[in-house]
Design a protein around this motif. Structure first.
Motif, PDB file in Angstrom:
ATOM      1  N   GLU A 251      41.247  32.722  44.874  1.00 40.08           N
ATOM      2  CA  GLU A 251      42.687  32.481  44.953  1.00 40.08           C
ATOM      3  C   GLU A 251      42.982  31.127  45.582  1.00 40.08           C
ATOM      4  OE1 GLU A 251      44.509  35.857  46.794  1.00 40.08           O
ATOM      5  OE2 GLU A 251      44.014  37.198  45.129  1.00 40.08           O
ATOM      6  N   GLU A 252      42.155  30.693  46.520  1.00 37.85           N
ATOM      7  CA  GLU A 252      42.311  29.343  47.084  1.00 37.85           C
ATOM      8  C   GLU A 252      42.052  28.290  46.011  1.00 37.85           C
ATOM      9  OE1 GLU A 252      39.624  29.203  50.331  1.00 37.85           O
ATOM     10  OE2 GLU A 252      40.926  30.315  51.709  1.00 37.85           O
ATOM     11  N   TRP A 274      43.782  36.049  39.126  1.00 35.21           N
ATOM     12  CA  TRP A 274      42.490  36.655  39.469  1.00 35.21           C
ATOM     13  C   TRP A 274      42.368  38.043  38.852  1.00 35.21           C
ATOM     14  CZ3 TRP A 274      37.692  36.174  41.283  1.00 35.21           C
ATOM     15  CH2 TRP A 274      37.038  37.308  41.758  1.00 35.21           C
ATOM     16  N   ASP A 275      43.425  38.843  38.973  1.00 31.78           N
ATOM     17  CA  ASP A 275      43.394  40.195  38.413  1.00 31.78           C
ATOM     18  C   ASP A 275      43.196  40.165  36.901  1.00 31.78           C
ATOM     19  OD1 ASP A 275      43.715  41.428  40.867  1.00 31.78           O
ATOM     20  OD2 ASP A 275      45.896  41.568  40.700  1.00 31.78           O
ATOM     21  N   LEU A 276      43.881  39.234  36.225  1.00 27.93           N
ATOM     22  CA  LEU A 276      43.763  39.134  34.768  1.00 27.93           C
ATOM     23  C   LEU A 276      42.357  38.706  34.343  1.00 27.93           C
ATOM     24  CD1 LEU A 276      47.166  37.465  33.783  1.00 27.93           C
ATOM     25  CD2 LEU A 276      46.435  39.802  33.283  1.00 27.93           C
ATOM     26  N   ALA A 277      41.680  37.962  35.213  1.00 28.55           N
ATOM     27  CA  ALA A 277      40.344  37.457  34.874  1.00 28.55           C
ATOM     28  C   ALA A 277      39.251  38.508  35.015  1.00 28.55           C
ATOM     29  CB  ALA A 277      40.009  36.250  35.750  1.00 28.55           C
ATOM     30  N   GLY A 310      36.971  27.872  35.461  1.00 26.78           N
ATOM     31  CA  GLY A 310      35.991  27.196  36.308  1.00 26.78           C
ATOM     32  C   GLY A 310      36.197  27.508  37.777  1.00 26.78           C
ATOM     33  N   ALA A 311      37.462  27.567  38.208  1.00 26.16           N
ATOM     34  CA  ALA A 311      37.755  27.877  39.612  1.00 26.16           C
ATOM     35  C   ALA A 311      37.296  29.285  39.965  1.00 26.16           C
ATOM     36  CB  ALA A 311      39.254  27.726  39.872  1.00 26.16           C
ATOM     37  N   ILE A 312      37.479  30.212  39.038  1.00 29.39           N
ATOM     38  CA  ILE A 312      37.096  31.599  39.289  1.00 29.39           C
ATOM     39  C   ILE A 312      35.581  31.748  39.334  1.00 29.39           C
ATOM     40  CG2 ILE A 312      37.135  33.922  38.275  1.00 29.39           C
ATOM     41  CD1 ILE A 312      39.985  33.122  37.202  1.00 29.39           C
ATOM     42  N   THR A 313      34.892  31.132  38.384  1.00 31.85           N
ATOM     43  CA  THR A 313      33.432  31.224  38.376  1.00 31.85           C
ATOM     44  C   THR A 313      32.824  30.491  39.576  1.00 31.85           C
ATOM     45  OG1 THR A 313      33.340  29.312  36.859  1.00 31.85           O
ATOM     46  CG2 THR A 313      33.284  31.511  35.880  1.00 31.85           C
TER      47      THR A 313
END
Length: 327
Positions: A251-252, A274-277, A310-313
């Motif tokens: 989330e950051e 984040w939830d959707l990912a 990319g941010a999530i991974t």
């Protein structure tokens, strides 16, 4: 700080009523028994709050989103919910690092910041960017979360972090989301002079307010140190969750991208992304999930969704993106 009254059930959905001590005792009467039996199947969360400029400590509960939270605070202090600009956690100061977003720690102390004086400033947009990061309170007020050092706005002492952006050239922005306000400011042509009306948070009447120590213990209560949070949702029930380091990092990262690409900061929006990912294996699946959700209105580009992925991974692998904000 929450006070737990554990019922028979184990559900983590919250729909509880706030009540004074008097109403609490009345709730034991026979004519309310069946209602309370239903309520007792859920844990009850109670939080302490104060007005940031100084007030007695209030006790609130029974909210599942920010609008309902503001209503509960307003009821507690006999004022209109529209008087509240935003809330901070565990500090009465206008500290954006403690801004209440989509979740509240179960040990957090809530401070509500009320509207203060309005200010009108004539600004010449001498550069492409004004240097603002904008967020909103989830209840119709967009305000300044960050001012970039060396920017146009940083040279205007009257404009400060925490100021609600109320009007641009007389056009009211009350009810607009942060990205709408950011786009309006971004679309002002370079070289144009415009009038910005902002409303500052009410200044504290004294500096020494804060969470009080527990009565009779002689020790200061420990606020904001819990490992669980109450996650508020615009649609759906609030839920208690354990702190998740991976989610926090993600989330950051997402918020950094929102700030860089759109000039906004929104922890609840980052949480929704984040939830959707979750359960998605590539950018195409994430894009499809966003297009089929209420986030479609943001008009995220393919390039931006690629950056989000990319941010999530990165977060899942323990990395944090560091992005320079050029808004």
């Amino acid at each position: 700080m929450p006070l737990w009254n554990k019922g028979r059930g184990s559900k983590e959905n919250y729909e509880v009523d706030s009540r004074s001590e008097r109403n609490h005792s009345q709730g034991r009467e026979t004519n309310h028994r069946h209602d309370h039996e239903n309520e007792d199947s859920r844990p009850r969360l109670v939080f302490h709050c104060q007005l940031a400029q100084g007030s007695p400590t209030g006790i609130i509960s029974g909210f599942t989103n920010v609008k309902e939270l503001y209503m509960k605070i307003a009821e507690c202090y006999d004022m209109s919910p529209s008087d509240i600009l935003f809330c901070t956690l565990n500090t009465h100061k206008v500290d954006m690092t403690h801004l209440l977003g989509g979740q509240i720690g179960l040990d957090d102390f809530i401070f509500a910041h009320r509207k203060g004086r309005p200010k009108e400033i004539e600004i010449c947009k001498s550069e492409d960017a004004l240097g603002l990061t904008i967020t909103d309170n989830g209840a119709g007020y967009a305000f300044i979360k960050r001012i970039k050092e060396g920017s146009i706005i940083s040279k205007i002492s009257y404009i400060e972090v925490g100021d609600h952006i109320e009007k641009i050239d007389g056009e009211s922005l009350v009810g607009c989301r942060h990205f709408e306000v950011a786009n309006m400011l971004k679309n002002i042509p370079k070289g144009k002079t415009f009038v910005l009306r902002v409303v500052e948070p009410l200044k504290a009447g004294f500096a020494n307010i804060g969470p009080r120590s527990g009565s009779g213990t002689g020790k200061k209560a420990s606020y904001g140190s819990g490992k669980q949070t109450l996650r508020l949702r615009a649609n759906g029930p609030a839920e208690v969750e354990e702190l998740d380091d991976v989610r926090t990092r993600a989330e950051e990262n997402i918020n950094n991208l929102l700030e860089n690409f759109m000039g906004i900061n929104d922890s609840e929006l980052a949480s929704q992304i984040w939830d959707l990912a979750q359960g998605k294996t590539n950018t195409m699946e994430l894009a499809e999930a966003i297009d089929n959700s209420d986030l479609e209105a943001f008009g995220f580009t393919d390039d931006f969704i690629f950056e989000l992925w990319g941010a999530i991974t990165d977060a899942k692998q323990g990395r944090t993106k560091h992005i320079n904000n050029n808004f």
